[in-house]
Write an enzyme that holds these catalytic residues in place. Structure first.
Site, PDB file in Angstrom:
ATOM      1  N   SER A  66       0.831  -1.210   0.000  1.00 40.90           N
ATOM      2  CA  SER A  66       0.000   0.000   0.000  1.00 40.90           C
ATOM      3  C   SER A  66       0.867   1.262   0.000  1.00 40.90           C
ATOM      4  O   SER A  66       2.013   1.244   0.444  1.00 40.90           O
ATOM      5  CB  SER A  66      -0.897   0.018   1.241  1.00 40.90           C
TER       6      SER A  66
HETATM    7  N1  SAH Z   1      -0.627  -5.040   4.053  1.00 42.48           N
HETATM    8  C1  SAH Z   1      -0.011  -5.348   2.799  1.00 42.48           C
HETATM    9  C2  SAH Z   1      -0.925  -4.997   1.655  1.00 42.48           C
HETATM   10  C3  SAH Z   1      -0.833  -5.996   0.565  1.00 42.48           C
HETATM   11  S1  SAH Z   1      -2.084  -5.894  -0.676  1.00 42.48           S
HETATM   12  C4  SAH Z   1       1.348  -4.689   2.667  1.00 42.48           C
HETATM   13  O1  SAH Z   1       1.667  -3.809   3.494  1.00 42.48           O
HETATM   14  O2  SAH Z   1       2.123  -5.057   1.781  1.00 42.48           O
HETATM   15  C5  SAH Z   1      -3.378  -6.899  -0.015  1.00 42.48           C
HETATM   16  C6  SAH Z   1      -3.027  -8.291   0.408  1.00 42.48           C
HETATM   17  O3  SAH Z   1      -4.241  -8.953   0.807  1.00 42.48           O
HETATM   18  C7  SAH Z   1      -2.426  -9.176  -0.687  1.00 42.48           C
HETATM   19  O4  SAH Z   1      -1.236  -9.746  -0.211  1.00 42.48           O
HETATM   20  C8  SAH Z   1      -3.489 -10.243  -0.927  1.00 42.48           C
HETATM   21  O5  SAH Z   1      -2.967 -11.487  -1.321  1.00 42.48           O
HETATM   22  C9  SAH Z   1      -4.184 -10.301   0.426  1.00 42.48           C
HETATM   23  N2  SAH Z   1      -5.542 -10.827   0.400  1.00 42.48           N
HETATM   24  C10 SAH Z   1      -6.486 -10.653  -0.561  1.00 42.48           C
HETATM   25  N3  SAH Z   1      -7.628 -11.287  -0.229  1.00 42.48           N
HETATM   26  C11 SAH Z   1      -7.418 -11.873   0.972  1.00 42.48           C
HETATM   27  C12 SAH Z   1      -8.215 -12.683   1.827  1.00 42.48           C
HETATM   28  N4  SAH Z   1      -9.474 -13.035   1.506  1.00 42.48           N
HETATM   29  N5  SAH Z   1      -7.678 -13.093   2.998  1.00 42.48           N
HETATM   30  C13 SAH Z   1      -6.398 -12.755   3.342  1.00 42.48           C
HETATM   31  N6  SAH Z   1      -5.597 -12.001   2.566  1.00 42.48           N
HETATM   32  C14 SAH Z   1      -6.089 -11.572   1.395  1.00 42.48           C
END
Ligand code: SAH
Length: 215
Positions: A66
């Site tokens: 993000s």
């Molecule tokens: N907090 C992360 C943001 C990554 S983007 C950072 O700082 O890098 C969002 C993340 O959510 C991705 O890694 C994706 O694989 C995960 N994600 C998407 N759907 C999900 C679900 N149903 N349960 C758990 N994680 C999920």
């Protein structure tokens, strides 16, 4: 080169923190955490020189880390206190997890994609961030066996607010969740008693969509 945090990184990080302050982030604990965390080490080394821009970058598996502003904004809404038990949905690169660990929270974080789960599980302890538990699983379900949580943060765009997550917020606790399709509206739910939530909305953000359970 990898796993090094050099003065040039620290200098750029300070400028990033100043940018976040200009954009309205006020919580000094959050700003101090961001100032201390080597974001470039959560990204592929090819992004090393860009890591301290207020931008999202690819982290593999079609996902992105993000924007720092988004991380700061969501974390500010969580109002984390030392020792709080918190749940993160979407571990991704582990950067937001590191912010929460730095604030002294007991962090539980769920990731849906095995590739990211595995790489971040290796990376965080190497960088000395020690969440309580990283879970490979489906964030829509939350983590009932560890509930209630003082706060829950969702870091992917949720098509709706999962009931399981609301039910796992402690009374007086908070759920911070971007809701909708591109763009999402940031929502804050504060649980005022067993049955009541106070809802606030905070404008538009852009997240990768929360993935449906594959099973
Ligand atoms: N907090 C992360 C943001 C990554 S983007 C950072 O700082 O890098 C969002 C993340 O959510 C991705 O890694 C994706 O694989 C995960 N994600 C998407 N759907 C999900 C679900 N149903 N349960 C758990 N994680 C999920």
């Amino acid at each position: 080169m990898l796993h090094k945090d050099l003065p040039k990184h620290q200098g750029k990080r300070k400028l990033l923190v100043e940018t976040l302050m200009k954009k309205g982030i006020k919580d000094t604990a959050v700003l101090t955490a961001i100032n201390s965390i080597p974001r470039h080490l959560f990204l592929d080394s090819s992004f090393e020189n860009h890591a301290y821009q207020d931008k999202a970058f690819p982290i593999g598996a079609s996902q992105t880390i993000s924007h720092p502003f988004t991380v700061a904004f969501q974390t500010e809404l969580m109002q984390v206190k030392k020792g709080d038990k918190v749940l993160e949905i979407g571990t991704g690169s582990g950067y937001q997890t590191a912010v929460l660990c730095t604030l002294g929270a007991k962090v539980y974080s769920i990731e849906r994609q095995q590739e990211l789960f595995k790489s971040t599980q290796k990376l965080l302890p190497k960088l000395n961030y020690r969440p309580k538990r990283l879970i490979f699983g489906d964030g829509y379900k939350g983590l009932p066996e560890e509930a209630p949580f003082q706060s829950i943060i969702v870091t992917a765009g949720a098509p709706f607010v999962p009931k399981a997550l609301l039910s796992q917020v402690a009374i007086g606790g908070r759920l911070v969740i971007p809701v909708g399709n591109d763009p999402q509206i940031m929502h804050l739910y504060i649980r005022t008693d067993e049955k009541t939530f106070q809802k606030q909305e905070f404008g538009e953000f852009r997240f990768v969509p929360m993935l449906a359970d594959k099973n």
